[in-house]
Design a protein around this motif. Structure first.
Motif, short mmCIF file in Angstrom:
data_model
loop_
_atom_site.label_atom_id
_atom_site.label_comp_id
_atom_site.label_asym_id
_atom_site.label_seq_id
_atom_site.Cartn_x
_atom_site.Cartn_y
_atom_site.Cartn_z
N TYR A 267 0.79 -1.20 -0.17
CA TYR A 267 0.14 0.11 -0.08
C TYR A 267 1.04 1.25 -0.04
N ASN A 268 0.58 2.16 -0.81
CA ASN A 268 1.04 3.53 -1.11
C ASN A 268 0.25 4.57 -0.40
N PRO A 269 0.32 5.29 0.65
CA PRO A 269 -0.60 6.35 1.13
C PRO A 269 -0.91 7.61 0.02
N VAL A 270 0.08 7.41 -1.02
CA VAL A 270 0.07 8.81 -1.78
C VAL A 270 -1.40 8.81 -2.59
N PRO A 271 -2.15 9.88 -2.53
CA PRO A 271 -3.10 9.91 -3.57
C PRO A 271 -2.99 10.21 -4.98
N LEU A 272 -2.75 9.11 -5.91
CA LEU A 272 -2.26 9.02 -7.32
C LEU A 272 -3.36 9.12 -8.29
N VAL A 273 -4.75 9.02 -7.68
CA VAL A 273 -5.84 8.86 -8.49
C VAL A 273 -6.95 9.86 -8.26
#
Length: 420
Positions: A212-218
């Protein structure tokens, strides 16, 4: 399902984009894919029978990484995704819906996460905007215990969490091809929450590492014609609950899931559970367990008693069995309107497989549990062949059916009272 024997291009990402009459928004989604800092991808656009100028919009993009596949008859987004999976040649699979946009580093970040943690599936955050451009919500929610930091996700915790409700959006994943080679594709009978059912099947065996990557990329943009506004999610909740009931029981989650379904579908103003939700639960959950949920949620129990009657009353079931005998001999349709559409959930399972059509002018071009939806006028062409079960608005439909040459009781009946 992706075929194991099919030639795979190492390092290639297959981006699958289903579309149907989205000419007004698809351009932005395509631009966000073409703007990726990781450029080794194919963008497979599957046009699910669009009647607008979607093809013209796609042709404006002169990029040989775009593969445009169109067919004439609309068969639903899940069918389009499955076609895309069959066409995919990449080592990695991603999905991008037309009302979503990726930030430029989406693909590179997802692939880096897979490599750094030796994972099979990579997830990131998604931000949902309402039609006015305001942030509506984030997925997964920031307070979700499984998604508090960057790194591998606890697989048992993920399985239990996903049994409750979905926390994985189709647009935020990057999946190694091998994860899809041993499982079926998207369930084409489901019109809502199909991503939940799909990813639930993927994570329940707990054999694929998830990072899981917590960065909002969408970024996701709610549209007036979005599926979330058109289709009820109750059928999918009941389907998932019944299919994996032994797991809910093993994890001690049966009561929790009953509570969730009733709470999500309840009438907040009247303080009552929805009738079809209760009738659906009573098909496979004991009465006392459903009653316990009603008590915990402090709802009016009247609907539960009525739902119990719907499910077990011998007069009602006797009526349905009588219809079943007719349906086995004649092509049969259920005639219903928007206000009564949710009542389909209380029709007995043993009858549904014999229903040829659902007649409803308010939901053109879709289906219910694999049963095609047609317009009311189409009954005129089937007057001799069809037996019609009318649910809701009987007097008006009776007049029209008689004008078409149908005979009351012989060719059509009022079944509304059998449901509620």
């Amino acid at each position: 399902m992706i075929e194991k024997e099919k030639y795979m291009k190492s390092g290639l990402v297959s981006i699958i984009m289903p579309t149907y009459n989205r000419a007004g928004v698809i351009g932005e989604a395509i631009r966000s894919a073409l703007a990726q800092t990781y450029s080794n991808f194919e963008l497979i656009i599957v046009d699910d029978g669009s009647k607008d100028n979607t093809a013209e919009v796609v042709r404006q993009f002169d990029d040989d990484r775009i593969v445009y596949h169109a067919y004439a008859v609309n068969q639903g987004g899940n069918h389009a995704r499955n076609i895309g999976l069959e066409m995919a040649q990449g080592e990695y699979i991603c999905f991008l819906d037309t009302d979503n946009k990726w930030l430029p580093d989406f693909l590179r970040s997802q692939l880096d996460m897979l490599g750094e943690f030796g994972a099979d599936i990579s997830l990131c955050r998604l931000v949902i905007f309402d039609p006015r451009g305001n942030v509506q919500e984030e997925v997964p929610i920031r307070t979700h215990p499984l998604y508090q930091k960057k790194g591998l996700v606890d697989l048992l915790g993920l399985a239990k969490s996903m049994l409750g409700e979905n926390s994985i959006d189709t647009n935020v994943v990057c999946i190694k091809r091998k994860c899809l080679e041993s499982m079926e594709g998207f369930n084409e009978k489901l019109k809502r929450l199909q991503d939940w059912e799909f990813f639930l099947r993927m994570v329940l065996p707990q054999k694929h590492k998830v990072v899981y990557n917590p960065v909002p990329l969408v970024h996701s943009f709610m549209q007036a014609d979005s599926i979330r506004f058109k289709q009820d999610f109750l059928a999918t909740f009941l389907y998932v609950f019944e299919r994996w009931l032994p797991l809910y029981q093993a994890y001690g989650m049966t009561g929790e899931q009953c509570d969730r379904i009733i709470r999500l579908t309840r009438n907040k103003v009247e303080g009552k559970a929805r009738q079809d939700a209760l009738a659906g639960l009573l098909r496979f959950i004991p009465y006392d367990e459903v009653e316990a949920s009603i008590i915990r949620l402090k709802l009016n129990p009247q609907n539960l008693r009525s739902a119990h009657k719907v499910e077990y009353n011998t007069i009602n079931l006797g009526g349905w069995y009588s219809v079943l005998q007719i349906a086995k001999r004649r092509r049969t349709a259920v005639c219903i309107n928007r206000d009564a559409f949710y009542k389909l959930g209380a029709i007995p399972e043993f009858l549904l497989e014999f229903i040829s059509f659902i007649v409803c002018d308010d939901f053109k071009g879709v289906s219910y549990r694999g049963i095609p939806l047609v317009t009311f006028n189409s009954l005129a062409d089937e007057a001799v062949k069809l037996f019609v079960i009318v649910i809701g608005g009987y007097e008006e439909k009776k007049r029209i059916l008689c004008d078409m040459g149908y005979r009351e009781s012989t060719d059509f009946i009022d079944a509304n009272d059998w449901l509620f």
